[in-house]
Design an enzyme around this catalytic site. Structure first.
Site, PDB file in Angstrom:
ATOM      1  N   ALA A 173      17.301  -4.109  -6.155  1.00  0.00           N
ATOM      2  CA  ALA A 173      17.193  -3.456  -7.462  1.00  0.00           C
ATOM      3  C   ALA A 173      16.523  -2.105  -7.246  1.00  0.00           C
ATOM      4  O   ALA A 173      15.303  -1.984  -7.263  1.00  0.00           O
ATOM      5  CB  ALA A 173      16.395  -4.329  -8.417  1.00  0.00           C
TER       6      ALA A 173
ATOM      7  N   GLY B 150       4.425 -13.146  -0.506  1.00  0.00           N
ATOM      8  CA  GLY B 150       5.152 -12.478   0.557  1.00  0.00           C
ATOM      9  C   GLY B 150       5.365 -11.001   0.322  1.00  0.00           C
ATOM     10  O   GLY B 150       4.917 -10.432  -0.671  1.00  0.00           O
TER      11      GLY B 150
ATOM     12  N   LYS C 141       9.110 -11.445 -18.656  1.00  0.00           N
ATOM     13  CA  LYS C 141       8.161 -10.397 -19.032  1.00  0.00           C
ATOM     14  C   LYS C 141       8.623  -9.135 -18.324  1.00  0.00           C
ATOM     15  O   LYS C 141       9.414  -9.215 -17.372  1.00  0.00           O
ATOM     16  CB  LYS C 141       6.739 -10.789 -18.642  1.00  0.00           C
ATOM     17  CG  LYS C 141       6.593 -11.124 -17.177  1.00  0.00           C
ATOM     18  CD  LYS C 141       5.217 -11.600 -16.824  1.00  0.00           C
ATOM     19  CE  LYS C 141       5.185 -12.049 -15.375  1.00  0.00           C
ATOM     20  NZ  LYS C 141       3.906 -12.572 -14.959  1.00  0.00           N
TER      21      LYS C 141
ATOM     22  N   GLY D 179       3.998  -9.474  -3.165  1.00  0.00           N
ATOM     23  CA  GLY D 179       3.698 -10.415  -4.242  1.00  0.00           C
ATOM     24  C   GLY D 179       2.662 -11.410  -3.776  1.00  0.00           C
ATOM     25  O   GLY D 179       2.028 -11.207  -2.748  1.00  0.00           O
ATOM     26  N   LYS D 180       2.489 -12.474  -4.533  1.00  0.00           N
ATOM     27  CA  LYS D 180       1.464 -13.471  -4.192  1.00  0.00           C
ATOM     28  C   LYS D 180       1.731 -14.116  -2.840  1.00  0.00           C
ATOM     29  O   LYS D 180       0.826 -14.404  -2.096  1.00  0.00           O
ATOM     30  CB  LYS D 180       1.426 -14.574  -5.255  1.00  0.00           C
ATOM     31  CG  LYS D 180       0.452 -14.262  -6.379  1.00  0.00           C
ATOM     32  CD  LYS D 180       0.227 -15.456  -7.307  1.00  0.00           C
ATOM     33  CE  LYS D 180       1.395 -15.801  -8.197  1.00  0.00           C
ATOM     34  NZ  LYS D 180       1.904 -14.735  -9.061  1.00  0.00           N
TER      35      LYS D 180
ATOM     36  N   GLU E 218       7.542  -7.202 -16.068  1.00  0.00           N
ATOM     37  CA  GLU E 218       7.381  -7.138 -14.600  1.00  0.00           C
ATOM     38  C   GLU E 218       8.453  -7.923 -13.874  1.00  0.00           C
ATOM     39  O   GLU E 218       8.708  -7.685 -12.700  1.00  0.00           O
ATOM     40  CB  GLU E 218       6.031  -7.712 -14.166  1.00  0.00           C
ATOM     41  CG  GLU E 218       4.815  -6.983 -14.666  1.00  0.00           C
ATOM     42  CD  GLU E 218       4.306  -7.519 -15.999  1.00  0.00           C
ATOM     43  OE1 GLU E 218       5.155  -7.823 -16.885  1.00  0.00           O
ATOM     44  OE2 GLU E 218       3.088  -7.609 -16.170  1.00  0.00           O
ATOM     45  N   ASN E 219       9.052  -8.896 -14.544  1.00  0.00           N
ATOM     46  CA  ASN E 219      10.089  -9.704 -13.908  1.00  0.00           C
ATOM     47  C   ASN E 219      11.491  -9.214 -14.219  1.00  0.00           C
ATOM     48  O   ASN E 219      12.469  -9.885 -13.922  1.00  0.00           O
ATOM     49  CB  ASN E 219       9.948 -11.169 -14.331  1.00  0.00           C
ATOM     50  CG  ASN E 219       8.823 -11.856 -13.575  1.00  0.00           C
ATOM     51  OD1 ASN E 219       8.405 -11.380 -12.523  1.00  0.00           O
ATOM     52  ND2 ASN E 219       8.336 -12.955 -14.101  1.00  0.00           N
TER      53      ASN E 219
ATOM     54  N   VAL F 230       8.168  -7.643   0.433  1.00  0.00           N
ATOM     55  CA  VAL F 230       9.573  -7.327   0.186  1.00  0.00           C
ATOM     56  C   VAL F 230       9.943  -6.041   0.934  1.00  0.00           C
ATOM     57  O   VAL F 230       9.200  -5.057   0.890  1.00  0.00           O
ATOM     58  CB  VAL F 230       9.842  -7.185  -1.336  1.00  0.00           C
ATOM     59  CG1 VAL F 230      11.303  -6.857  -1.599  1.00  0.00           C
ATOM     60  CG2 VAL F 230       9.432  -8.456  -2.081  1.00  0.00           C
TER      61      VAL F 230
ATOM     62  N   ASP G 164      12.626 -13.257 -10.193  1.00  0.00           N
ATOM     63  CA  ASP G 164      11.480 -14.137 -10.141  1.00  0.00           C
ATOM     64  C   ASP G 164      11.635 -15.442 -10.877  1.00  0.00           C
ATOM     65  O   ASP G 164      11.104 -15.641 -11.962  1.00  0.00           O
ATOM     66  CB  ASP G 164      10.255 -13.422 -10.707  1.00  0.00           C
ATOM     67  CG  ASP G 164       9.384 -12.975  -9.579  1.00  0.00           C
ATOM     68  OD1 ASP G 164       9.304 -13.723  -8.599  1.00  0.00           O
ATOM     69  OD2 ASP G 164       8.821 -11.882  -9.662  1.00  0.00           O
TER      70      ASP G 164
ATOM     71  N   GLY H 215       7.208  -3.747  -1.453  1.00  0.00           N
ATOM     72  CA  GLY H 215       6.016  -4.181  -2.174  1.00  0.00           C
ATOM     73  C   GLY H 215       5.604  -5.576  -1.779  1.00  0.00           C
ATOM     74  O   GLY H 215       6.238  -6.206  -0.930  1.00  0.00           O
TER      75      GLY H 215
ATOM     76  N   THR I 138       2.741 -15.510 -18.637  1.00  0.00           N
ATOM     77  CA  THR I 138       1.759 -14.480 -18.970  1.00  0.00           C
ATOM     78  C   THR I 138       1.475 -14.542 -20.464  1.00  0.00           C
ATOM     79  O   THR I 138       2.387 -14.698 -21.252  1.00  0.00           O
ATOM     80  CB  THR I 138       2.298 -13.096 -18.578  1.00  0.00           C
ATOM     81  OG1 THR I 138       2.676 -13.146 -17.219  1.00  0.00           O
ATOM     82  CG2 THR I 138       1.253 -12.032 -18.770  1.00  0.00           C
TER      83      THR I 138
ATOM     84  N   ASP J 184       9.233 -17.351 -17.717  1.00  0.00           N
ATOM     85  CA  ASP J 184       8.295 -16.287 -17.368  1.00  0.00           C
ATOM     86  C   ASP J 184       8.966 -14.932 -17.510  1.00  0.00           C
ATOM     87  O   ASP J 184       8.826 -14.056 -16.675  1.00  0.00           O
ATOM     88  CB  ASP J 184       7.766 -16.506 -15.944  1.00  0.00           C
ATOM     89  CG  ASP J 184       6.486 -15.711 -15.674  1.00  0.00           C
ATOM     90  OD1 ASP J 184       5.835 -15.284 -16.647  1.00  0.00           O
ATOM     91  OD2 ASP J 184       6.156 -15.509 -14.500  1.00  0.00           O
TER      92      ASP J 184
HETATM   93  P1  ATP Z   1       4.878 -12.667  -7.670  1.00  0.00           P
HETATM   94  O1  ATP Z   1       4.403 -13.114  -6.346  1.00  0.00           O
HETATM   95  O2  ATP Z   1       4.094 -13.202  -8.806  1.00  0.00           O
HETATM   96  O3  ATP Z   1       6.353 -12.804  -7.846  1.00  0.00           O
HETATM   97  P2  ATP Z   1       5.488  -9.917  -7.649  1.00  0.00           P
HETATM   98  O4  ATP Z   1       6.616 -10.087  -8.616  1.00  0.00           O
HETATM   99  O5  ATP Z   1       4.663  -8.703  -7.772  1.00  0.00           O
HETATM  100  O6  ATP Z   1       4.536 -11.130  -7.712  1.00  0.00           O
HETATM  101  P3  ATP Z   1       7.421  -9.987  -5.522  1.00  0.00           P
HETATM  102  O7  ATP Z   1       8.427 -10.610  -6.420  1.00  0.00           O
HETATM  103  O8  ATP Z   1       7.210 -10.565  -4.184  1.00  0.00           O
HETATM  104  O9  ATP Z   1       6.028 -10.000  -6.167  1.00  0.00           O
HETATM  105  O10 ATP Z   1       7.758  -8.462  -5.381  1.00  0.00           O
HETATM  106  C1  ATP Z   1       6.931  -7.529  -4.728  1.00  0.00           C
HETATM  107  C2  ATP Z   1       7.366  -6.125  -5.136  1.00  0.00           C
HETATM  108  O11 ATP Z   1       8.696  -5.892  -4.684  1.00  0.00           O
HETATM  109  C3  ATP Z   1       7.375  -5.883  -6.632  1.00  0.00           C
HETATM  110  O12 ATP Z   1       6.949  -4.544  -6.852  1.00  0.00           O
HETATM  111  C4  ATP Z   1       8.818  -6.020  -7.018  1.00  0.00           C
HETATM  112  O13 ATP Z   1       9.135  -5.212  -8.116  1.00  0.00           O
HETATM  113  C5  ATP Z   1       9.537  -5.561  -5.758  1.00  0.00           C
HETATM  114  N1  ATP Z   1      10.810  -6.297  -5.607  1.00  0.00           N
HETATM  115  C6  ATP Z   1      10.942  -7.630  -5.510  1.00  0.00           C
HETATM  116  N2  ATP Z   1      12.220  -7.985  -5.350  1.00  0.00           N
HETATM  117  C7  ATP Z   1      12.927  -6.828  -5.368  1.00  0.00           C
HETATM  118  C8  ATP Z   1      14.333  -6.522  -5.262  1.00  0.00           C
HETATM  119  N3  ATP Z   1      15.226  -7.484  -5.123  1.00  0.00           N
HETATM  120  N4  ATP Z   1      14.720  -5.235  -5.318  1.00  0.00           N
HETATM  121  C9  ATP Z   1      13.782  -4.256  -5.469  1.00  0.00           C
HETATM  122  N5  ATP Z   1      12.468  -4.481  -5.578  1.00  0.00           N
HETATM  123  C10 ATP Z   1      12.032  -5.742  -5.527  1.00  0.00           C
HETATM  124 MG    MG Z   2       7.858 -11.076  -8.532  1.00  0.00          MG
END
Ligand code: ATP
Ligand code: MG
Length: 246
Positions: free
Chosen positions: A91, A23, A136, A20-21, A138-139, A25, A152, A18, A169, A134
């Site tokens: 995860a 990068g 919530k 995020g803002k 989503e984290n 993953v 996060d 996925g 949030t 933070d």
């Molecule tokens: P933000 O940039 O605000 O953190 P975000 O939480 O959506 O936004 P990322 O933390 O970069 O962005 O995560 C991107 C996606 O990858 C999300 O769907 C997140 O659930 C998933 N993800 C991030 N880290 C892991 C991990 N360690 N194991 C499994 N999935 C992950």
């Molecule tokens: Mg995140």
């Protein structure tokens, strides 16, 4: 996973997870050990644009220093000319948020397990002077066994002093953050009450159509418990005891 210098060559890159803002993953496997991890790849160009360097370094340092079964591990990190790469615990079951939306609400037994995990992780962070700020759905991520992992640390701050910045949030904000008063680790504990409510009822307690109304409801601690057969008197008692700790 201890090694002085890591690089992209140490990993076989797997599926894209996925974005995020800052990068992307990816699932990855460390070649030597075969260990499966998540790689968060952040492009420096994006960081420069947002002048986020100091912020990211802080996120990295904080998470690297934490080792608790309910805190997502940051095993290592490295960077090259273009990217900063975080080697994270994987995860496998993804965001708790998605599971909650799928099942609508959790049973009290399930909610209790998540709340206990979260409380343990927060107590550990707070003992190390780390406030997440933070928390919530989503984290909160789930590992292959469904264990909760706080992820996060983007907004987390290492501090034993009270902090003044408005962030996070809106539904999960504590009253003192809305009023821009000094705040401390109690803001994470407040969120524990909000999440406990959301786990049991399916939506957070101060939800409103307009953000301003949510803020007003939070400041007034306008907490009400809809009549439902799913939530016991004991659970309501717990929630109302956690929220007015302020
Ligand atoms: P933000 O940039 O605000 O953190 P975000 O939480 O959506 O936004 P990322 O933390 O970069 O962005 O995560 C991107 C996606 O990858 C999300 O769907 C997140 O659930 C998933 N993800 C991030 N880290 C892991 C991990 N360690 N194991 C499994 N999935 C992950
Ligand atoms: Mg995140």
């Amino acid at each position: 996973m201890e090694k002085p210098e890591w690089s992209m060559d140490d990993f076989e890159i797997g599926k894209y997870i996925g974005e995020g803002k800052f990068g992307k993953v990816y699932l990855a496997r460390e070649k030597q050990s075969g260990y499966v991890v998540a790689l968060k790849v952040i492009f420096k160009a994006k960081l420069e644009k947002y002048r986020f360097h100091a912020h990211l370094r802080r996120e990295i340092e904080i998470q690297h220093g934490l080792d608790h079964p309910n805190v997502l591990r940051l095993f290592a990190w490295f960077h090259d000319a273009e990217r900063v790469v975080l080697v994270l615990e994987y995860a496998a079951r993804g965001e708790l948020y998605k599971l909650l939306r799928t099942v609508r609400r959790f049973s009290e037994r399930t909610a209790a397990t998540y709340v206990a995990s979260l409380a343990g992780a927060l107590a550990y962070c707070h003992k190390k002077q780390v406030i997440h700020r933070d928390i919530k759905p989503e984290n909160l991520l789930l590992d292959i066994e469904g264990r909760l992992k706080i992820a996060d640390f983007g907004w987390a701050v290492r501090s034993n002093a009270k902090r003044h910045t408005l962030c996070g949030t809106i539904d999960y904000l504590a009253p003192e953050m809305i009023e821009k008063k000094a705040h401390d680790h109690a803001v994470d504990n407040w969120t524990l009450g909000i999440l406990c409510y959301e786990f049991l009822y399916g939506s957070p307690p101060f939800e409103a159509a307009e953000q301003d109304d949510t803020l007003r409801r939070i400041v007034k601690v306008d907490l009400s418990f809809p009549t439902t057969p799913y939530v016991s008197a004991d659970a309501k008692d717990l929630i109302s005891k956690v929220t007015p700790w302020h």
